[in-house]
Write an enzyme that holds these catalytic residues in place. Structure first.
Site, PDB file in Angstrom:
ATOM      1  N   ASP A  70      -1.345  -2.603  -1.976  1.00  6.51           N
ATOM      2  CA  ASP A  70       0.034  -1.912  -2.016  1.00  6.51           C
ATOM      3  C   ASP A  70       1.003  -2.368  -2.983  1.00  6.51           C
ATOM      4  O   ASP A  70       0.846  -3.740  -3.311  1.00  6.51           O
ATOM      5  CB  ASP A  70       0.669  -2.182  -0.393  1.00  6.51           C
ATOM      6  CG  ASP A  70       0.105  -1.176   0.479  1.00  6.51           C
ATOM      7  OD1 ASP A  70      -0.644  -0.358   0.313  1.00  6.51           O
ATOM      8  OD2 ASP A  70       0.805  -1.065   1.548  1.00  6.51           O
ATOM      9  N   VAL A  71       1.889  -1.903  -3.214  1.00  5.84           N
ATOM     10  CA  VAL A  71       2.793  -2.320  -4.551  1.00  5.84           C
ATOM     11  C   VAL A  71       4.164  -2.938  -3.926  1.00  5.84           C
ATOM     12  O   VAL A  71       4.777  -3.608  -4.460  1.00  5.84           O
ATOM     13  CB  VAL A  71       3.117  -1.308  -5.723  1.00  5.84           C
ATOM     14  CG1 VAL A  71       4.149  -0.258  -5.180  1.00  5.84           C
ATOM     15  CG2 VAL A  71       3.534  -1.978  -6.909  1.00  5.84           C
ATOM     16  N   ASP A  72       4.375  -2.610  -2.651  1.00  9.33           N
ATOM     17  CA  ASP A  72       5.819  -2.983  -2.052  1.00  9.33           C
ATOM     18  C   ASP A  72       5.634  -4.414  -1.377  1.00  9.33           C
ATOM     19  O   ASP A  72       5.673  -4.497  -0.315  1.00  9.33           O
ATOM     20  CB  ASP A  72       6.152  -1.908  -0.907  1.00  9.33           C
ATOM     21  CG  ASP A  72       5.121  -1.659  -0.060  1.00  9.33           C
ATOM     22  OD1 ASP A  72       3.978  -2.130  -0.260  1.00  9.33           O
ATOM     23  OD2 ASP A  72       5.412  -0.874   1.148  1.00  9.33           O
ATOM     24  N   HIS A  92      -5.844  -6.269   9.229  1.00  2.00           N
ATOM     25  CA  HIS A  92      -4.260  -5.917   9.445  1.00  2.00           C
ATOM     26  C   HIS A  92      -3.710  -6.796  10.365  1.00  2.00           C
ATOM     27  O   HIS A  92      -3.986  -7.435  11.481  1.00  2.00           O
ATOM     28  CB  HIS A  92      -4.597  -4.443   9.971  1.00  2.00           C
ATOM     29  CG  HIS A  92      -3.017  -3.864  10.162  1.00  2.00           C
ATOM     30  ND1 HIS A  92      -2.144  -4.189  10.945  1.00  2.00           N
ATOM     31  CD2 HIS A  92      -2.793  -2.668   9.630  1.00  2.00           C
ATOM     32  CE1 HIS A  92      -1.027  -3.410  10.664  1.00  2.00           C
ATOM     33  NE2 HIS A  92      -1.435  -2.580  10.009  1.00  2.00           N
ATOM     34  N   THR A 104      -5.779   1.233  16.173  1.00  2.00           N
ATOM     35  CA  THR A 104      -5.050   2.490  15.838  1.00  2.00           C
ATOM     36  C   THR A 104      -6.300   3.318  15.131  1.00  2.00           C
ATOM     37  O   THR A 104      -5.561   3.877  14.108  1.00  2.00           O
ATOM     38  CB  THR A 104      -3.704   2.336  15.336  1.00  2.00           C
ATOM     39  OG1 THR A 104      -3.724   1.581  14.302  1.00  2.00           O
ATOM     40  CG2 THR A 104      -2.845   1.813  16.301  1.00  2.00           C
ATOM     41  N   GLU A 162      -5.751   4.773   5.275  1.00  2.00           N
ATOM     42  CA  GLU A 162      -6.074   3.502   6.174  1.00  2.00           C
ATOM     43  C   GLU A 162      -7.202   3.761   7.239  1.00  2.00           C
ATOM     44  O   GLU A 162      -7.840   3.095   7.559  1.00  2.00           O
ATOM     45  CB  GLU A 162      -4.856   2.761   6.991  1.00  2.00           C
ATOM     46  CG  GLU A 162      -5.202   1.629   7.621  1.00  2.00           C
ATOM     47  CD  GLU A 162      -4.076   0.764   7.931  1.00  2.00           C
ATOM     48  OE1 GLU A 162      -3.290  -0.010   7.269  1.00  2.00           O
ATOM     49  OE2 GLU A 162      -3.385   1.186   9.120  1.00  2.00           O
ATOM     50  N   ASP A 185       3.496  -9.373   7.154  1.00  2.00           N
ATOM     51  CA  ASP A 185       4.760  -8.783   7.171  1.00  2.00           C
ATOM     52  C   ASP A 185       5.827  -9.678   7.952  1.00  2.00           C
ATOM     53  O   ASP A 185       5.531  -9.594   9.058  1.00  2.00           O
ATOM     54  CB  ASP A 185       4.897  -7.332   7.535  1.00  2.00           C
ATOM     55  CG  ASP A 185       6.145  -6.715   7.402  1.00  2.00           C
ATOM     56  OD1 ASP A 185       7.167  -7.266   7.668  1.00  2.00           O
ATOM     57  OD2 ASP A 185       6.197  -5.489   7.327  1.00  2.00           O
TER      58      ASP A 185
HETATM   59  C1  GAL Z   1       1.930  -0.379  10.994  1.00  2.00           C
HETATM   60  C2  GAL Z   1       1.844  -0.425   9.856  1.00  2.00           C
HETATM   61  C3  GAL Z   1       1.393   0.946   9.207  1.00  2.00           C
HETATM   62  C4  GAL Z   1      -0.077   1.101   9.636  1.00  2.00           C
HETATM   63  C5  GAL Z   1      -0.006   1.054  11.115  1.00  2.00           C
HETATM   64  C6  GAL Z   1      -1.446   0.864  11.962  1.00  2.00           C
HETATM   65  O1  GAL Z   1       2.160  -1.821  11.322  1.00  2.00           O
HETATM   66  O2  GAL Z   1       3.367  -0.274   9.313  1.00  2.00           O
HETATM   67  O3  GAL Z   1       1.220   1.081   7.893  1.00  2.00           O
HETATM   68  O4  GAL Z   1      -0.978   0.219   9.163  1.00  2.00           O
HETATM   69  O5  GAL Z   1       0.646  -0.428  11.463  1.00  2.00           O
HETATM   70  O6  GAL Z   1      -1.405   0.865  13.193  1.00  2.00           O
HETATM   71 MN    MN Z   2       3.037  -0.927   1.885  1.00  2.00          MN
END
Ligand code: GAL
Ligand code: MN
Length: 213
Positions: A70-72, A92, A104, A162, A185
């Site tokens: 990702d670039v951000d 993740h 998810t 994803e 994050d």
């Molecule tokens: C969030 C994220 C999304 C996606 C999601 C998956 O935290 O912002 O981009 O990855 O989780 O559940």
């Molecule tokens: Mn991103």
């Protein structure tokens, strides 16, 4: 990746806005223009197509490995050749402690990204994966084709590219799995003491504004 040759391929619809950054020898920024899409979901998903096209056109000749990011985001600690492997994914940051039930994944059988409830090893992040160019070419091509099939069937996977990445890595096991240190994050998850280093971190952005327009 100090001491190694690195090309930074930047995909953008606004090449003129990419700043000129002085780099050490063996490093270069290559700005690659891509088309824009109205929906962020389409921008995100079409990265698979972009990576597979450019792999065939030039990456296969130019580099050994691709690291697709990702670039951000911002590099904030060491990221080196320890990440490289024929095929690698990254846990993740929202799910590395969770069990399979909490992942998810796409759960609708109609989607090409479908993963049944009793399958799945990890929940991988869409923003940090890679491998040798031929492996990444195969992965991105497969994900792009799966997304095209979904589109033809009037379905879009819950987490877009994803979701497809997760499905692909379930049936094509990566040879290396990176810790969420490589995609973190701090605003969403703070900084847990168990992570000694945060190597690549999200730049704060207003999700509501960017995602829900
Ligand atoms: C969030 C994220 C999304 C996606 C999601 C998956 O935290 O912002 O981009 O990855 O989780 O559940
Ligand atoms: Mn991103």
């Amino acid at each position: 990746m100090v001491g190694h040759k690195v090309n930074y391929y930047v995909f953008t619809d606004q090449p003129a806005n990419v700043p000129q950054i002085p780099l050490q020898e063996g490093r270069q920024v290559v700005v690659l223009e891509v088309r824009n899409y109205k929906r962020w979901q389409d921008i995100s998903m079409h990265r698979m197509e972009t990576i597979s096209n450019f792999s065939q056109q030039r990456f296969l000749r130019e580099v050994h490995y691709l690291v697709c990011l990702d670039v951000d985001m911002k590099f904030s600690d060491h990221v080196g050749v320890e990440i490289l492997a024929p095929l690698f994914g990254t846990l993740h940051p929202g799910f590395y402690r969770g069990d399979r039930q909490s992942f998810t994944y796409e759960r609708r059988p109609l989607s090409q990204a479908y993963i049944p409830r009793d399958e799945g090893d990890f929940y991988y992040a869409g923003g940090f994966f890679g491998g040798s160019v031929p492996e990444v070419y195969r992965l991105t091509m497969a994900c792009h084709q799966a997304m095209m099939a979904d589109q033809a069937n009037g379905i879009e996977a819950v987490w877009h590219d994803e979701s497809h990445l997760n499905r692909y890595l379930l049936y094509h096991k990566p040879s290396k799995v990176l810790s969420p240190e490589y995609l973190w994050d701090e605003h969403m998850l703070r900084r847990p003491p168990l992570l000694r280093k945060l190597r690549y971190v999200a730049v704060p952005k207003n999700h509501a504004e960017i995602r829900n327009r």
